[in-house]
Design a protein around this motif. Structure first.
Motif, mmCIF file in Angstrom:
data_model
loop_
_atom_site.group_PDB
_atom_site.id
_atom_site.type_symbol
_atom_site.label_atom_id
_atom_site.label_comp_id
_atom_site.label_asym_id
_atom_site.label_seq_id
_atom_site.Cartn_x
_atom_site.Cartn_y
_atom_site.Cartn_z
ATOM 1 N N ILE A 28 -25.196 -21.089 0.699
ATOM 2 C CA ILE A 28 -25.422 -21.684 2.027
ATOM 3 C C ILE A 28 -26.607 -22.646 1.973
ATOM 4 O O ILE A 28 -26.552 -23.777 2.460
ATOM 5 C CB ILE A 28 -25.664 -20.591 3.077
ATOM 6 C CG1 ILE A 28 -24.431 -19.693 3.207
ATOM 7 C CG2 ILE A 28 -26.030 -21.208 4.426
ATOM 8 C CD1 ILE A 28 -24.661 -18.440 4.035
ATOM 9 N N GLY A 29 -27.675 -22.199 1.341
ATOM 10 C CA GLY A 29 -28.878 -23.018 1.254
ATOM 11 C C GLY A 29 -28.662 -24.294 0.466
ATOM 12 O O GLY A 29 -29.228 -25.351 0.810
ATOM 13 N N GLY A 30 -27.854 -24.246 -0.594
ATOM 14 C CA GLY A 30 -27.597 -25.435 -1.386
ATOM 15 C C GLY A 30 -26.938 -26.539 -0.578
ATOM 16 O O GLY A 30 -27.267 -27.723 -0.713
ATOM 17 N N LEU A 31 -26.000 -26.167 0.286
ATOM 18 C CA LEU A 31 -25.331 -27.149 1.140
ATOM 19 C C LEU A 31 -26.299 -27.734 2.167
ATOM 20 O O LEU A 31 -26.292 -28.931 2.439
ATOM 21 C CB LEU A 31 -24.144 -26.496 1.847
ATOM 22 C CG LEU A 31 -23.019 -26.008 0.928
ATOM 23 C CD1 LEU A 31 -21.978 -25.228 1.729
ATOM 24 C CD2 LEU A 31 -22.369 -27.175 0.192
ATOM 25 N N ILE A 32 -27.154 -26.867 2.706
ATOM 26 C CA ILE A 32 -28.165 -27.342 3.667
ATOM 27 C C ILE A 32 -29.130 -28.303 2.980
ATOM 28 O O ILE A 32 -29.447 -29.380 3.488
ATOM 29 C CB ILE A 32 -28.935 -26.154 4.272
ATOM 30 C CG1 ILE A 32 -28.007 -25.271 5.101
ATOM 31 C CG2 ILE A 32 -30.092 -26.663 5.138
ATOM 32 C CD1 ILE A 32 -28.650 -23.972 5.560
ATOM 33 N N GLY A 33 -29.620 -27.901 1.799
ATOM 34 C CA GLY A 33 -30.597 -28.708 1.086
ATOM 35 C C GLY A 33 -30.070 -30.077 0.694
ATOM 36 O O GLY A 33 -30.806 -31.070 0.734
ATOM 37 N N ALA A 34 -28.799 -30.148 0.308
ATOM 38 C CA ALA A 34 -28.221 -31.436 -0.066
ATOM 39 C C ALA A 34 -28.199 -32.389 1.122
ATOM 40 O O ALA A 34 -28.459 -33.591 0.982
ATOM 41 C CB ALA A 34 -26.816 -31.231 -0.615
ATOM 42 N N LYS A 35 -27.876 -31.873 2.302
ATOM 43 C CA LYS A 35 -27.841 -32.716 3.492
ATOM 44 C C LYS A 35 -29.234 -33.201 3.881
ATOM 45 O O LYS A 35 -29.435 -34.357 4.246
ATOM 46 C CB LYS A 35 -27.216 -31.944 4.664
ATOM 47 C CG LYS A 35 -25.718 -31.695 4.514
ATOM 48 C CD LYS A 35 -25.151 -31.012 5.735
ATOM 49 C CE LYS A 35 -23.646 -30.804 5.600
ATOM 50 N NZ LYS A 35 -23.070 -30.141 6.788
ATOM 51 N N VAL A 36 -30.209 -32.303 3.772
ATOM 52 C CA VAL A 36 -31.576 -32.665 4.146
ATOM 53 C C VAL A 36 -32.199 -33.578 3.099
ATOM 54 O O VAL A 36 -32.814 -34.602 3.423
ATOM 55 C CB VAL A 36 -32.437 -31.390 4.313
ATOM 56 C CG1 VAL A 36 -33.900 -31.760 4.539
ATOM 57 C CG2 VAL A 36 -31.920 -30.543 5.472
ATOM 58 N N GLY A 37 -32.036 -33.217 1.824
ATOM 59 C CA GLY A 37 -32.712 -33.933 0.760
ATOM 60 C C GLY A 37 -32.315 -35.384 0.643
ATOM 61 O O GLY A 37 -33.171 -36.251 0.426
ATOM 62 N N ARG A 38 -31.049 -35.711 0.804
ATOM 63 C CA ARG A 38 -30.600 -37.098 0.624
ATOM 64 C C ARG A 38 -31.073 -37.998 1.757
ATOM 65 O O ARG A 38 -30.990 -39.228 1.650
ATOM 66 C CB ARG A 38 -29.079 -37.171 0.504
ATOM 67 C CG ARG A 38 -28.313 -36.660 1.681
ATOM 68 C CD ARG A 38 -26.924 -37.308 1.763
ATOM 69 N NE ARG A 38 -26.271 -37.412 0.485
ATOM 70 C CZ ARG A 38 -25.255 -36.646 0.071
ATOM 71 N NH1 ARG A 38 -24.847 -35.667 0.872
ATOM 72 N NH2 ARG A 38 -24.683 -36.840 -1.080
ATOM 73 N N ARG A 39 -31.590 -37.409 2.842
ATOM 74 C CA ARG A 39 -32.095 -38.212 3.958
ATOM 75 C C ARG A 39 -33.590 -38.515 3.833
ATOM 76 O O ARG A 39 -34.137 -39.260 4.632
ATOM 77 C CB ARG A 39 -31.840 -37.487 5.283
ATOM 78 C CG ARG A 39 -30.346 -37.341 5.602
ATOM 79 C CD ARG A 39 -30.123 -36.496 6.831
ATOM 80 N NE ARG A 39 -28.695 -36.335 7.106
ATOM 81 C CZ ARG A 39 -28.207 -35.499 8.009
ATOM 82 N NH1 ARG A 39 -29.035 -34.746 8.727
ATOM 83 N NH2 ARG A 39 -26.901 -35.400 8.190
ATOM 84 N N LEU A 40 -34.234 -37.920 2.845
ATOM 85 C CA LEU A 40 -35.670 -38.126 2.678
ATOM 86 C C LEU A 40 -35.935 -39.415 1.908
ATOM 87 O O LEU A 40 -35.251 -39.735 0.941
ATOM 88 C CB LEU A 40 -36.290 -36.946 1.921
ATOM 89 C CG LEU A 40 -36.163 -35.565 2.559
ATOM 90 C CD1 LEU A 40 -36.789 -34.506 1.666
ATOM 91 C CD2 LEU A 40 -36.816 -35.535 3.932
ATOM 92 N N SER A 41 -36.960 -40.144 2.326
ATOM 93 C CA SER A 41 -37.363 -41.340 1.591
ATOM 94 C C SER A 41 -38.025 -40.921 0.282
ATOM 95 O O SER A 41 -38.495 -39.785 0.159
ATOM 96 C CB SER A 41 -38.361 -42.152 2.413
ATOM 97 O OG SER A 41 -39.597 -41.444 2.532
ATOM 98 N N PRO A 42 -38.092 -41.817 -0.717
ATOM 99 C CA PRO A 42 -38.752 -41.456 -1.977
ATOM 100 C C PRO A 42 -40.186 -40.958 -1.794
ATOM 101 O O PRO A 42 -40.613 -40.021 -2.463
ATOM 102 C CB PRO A 42 -38.711 -42.767 -2.774
ATOM 103 C CG PRO A 42 -37.511 -43.477 -2.247
ATOM 104 C CD PRO A 42 -37.460 -43.146 -0.783
#
Length: 257
Positions: free
Chosen positions: A222-236
């Motif tokens: 569950i956390g992996g799916l959440i993290g992928a959505k959040v992480g790709r929206r973060l700026s470098p």
């Protein structure tokens, strides 16, 4: 061993946190490993069970970043083979060496990785200027230096794994001329290989608490799916900040435990 309902809930919640942070940065072990120890698992059993449980979270995080993996098939194969060799070596060392063998050097390795993450843009520009002066081009796969670094980082990952992702991101961020989100996708894929080969090895040779494995597996997926959505929206810049914070927590936890 038998877990109470509250211990089971705590392990499940830690799995969600670990899967989320693994997809974004790495270091999910910082969430799960202390909880397993608090639940009464021996350190080696906790480490082994944790590695097994986090595999599904690594997979879900990698799937969540599949868009950023486009055009990186060659890298995935080369880095994956390197990670497999390193991860298996680290898993063997876990059962062959005393835990203190790595305890003294790991905080220093994480600190160096964090320094590279912070300085990566400046170092990358300096390397680019040097190549321009010498008339050479940057290797698209990072060259032998990156493979050697990934081999050592993967051996560490198979052994314990806290802040393993930080090491991957620092190495690839410095030596690959690419977007940090695409590098993060590679990091997630390599994590699947390292945890997967270590987990497979542990199944046959180590003591495993399968209840803990199941709870972490469900939570980390569950956390992996959440993290992928959040992480790709973060700026470098924000992503580097998250990496530094998580890595600093890892260092503090290792020095204080």
């Amino acid at each position: 061993m038998a877990l109470s309902i509250w211990e089971a809930i705590a392990i499940l919640a830690a799995g969600v946190g670990a899967g989320t942070i693994n997809a974004i940065v790495g270091s999910g072990t910082l969430f799960t490993f202390p909880v397993l120890l608090a639940a009464g698992l021996p350190p080696v059993t906790a480490n082994v069970s944790n590695t097994l449980g986090l595999v599904t979270g690594n997979i879900s995080g990698a799937v969540g970043y599949r868009r950023e993996l486009r055009g990186q098939r060659g890298r995935v194969i080369r880095f994956g083979i390197t990670a497999l060799i390193g991860g298996l070596t680290g898993a063997i060392l876990l059962l062959a060496l005393p835990s203190k063998a790595f305890d003294t050097i790991v905080p220093a390795l994480i600190a160096l990785a964090l320094l590279l993450v912070v300085l990566q843009p400046r170092l990358a520009r300096a390397l680019a200027r040097r190549r321009e002066r010498n008339g050479t081009e940057a290797p698209t796969d990072g060259g032998p230096a990156l493979l050697a670094g990934l081999l050592l980082a993967s051996a560490y990952g198979g052994y314990f794994g806290a802040a393993q992702g930080v090491m991957y991101l620092s190495l690839m961020g410095l030596l690959l001329h690419d977007d940090l989100q695409r590098v993060n996708a590679l990091k997630n894929t390599i994590g699947v290989v390292v945890n997967g080969v270590a987990a497979l090895f542990f199944v046959f040779v180590a003591d495993v608490d399968w209840t803990a494995v199941l709870l972490i597996a469900v939570g980390s997926t569950i956390g992996g799916l959440i993290g992928a959505k959040v992480g790709r929206r973060l700026s470098p810049t924000v992503l580097r900040g998250v990496i530094v914070v998580v890595g600093s927590v890892a260092i503090a936890q290792m020095l204080l435990r």
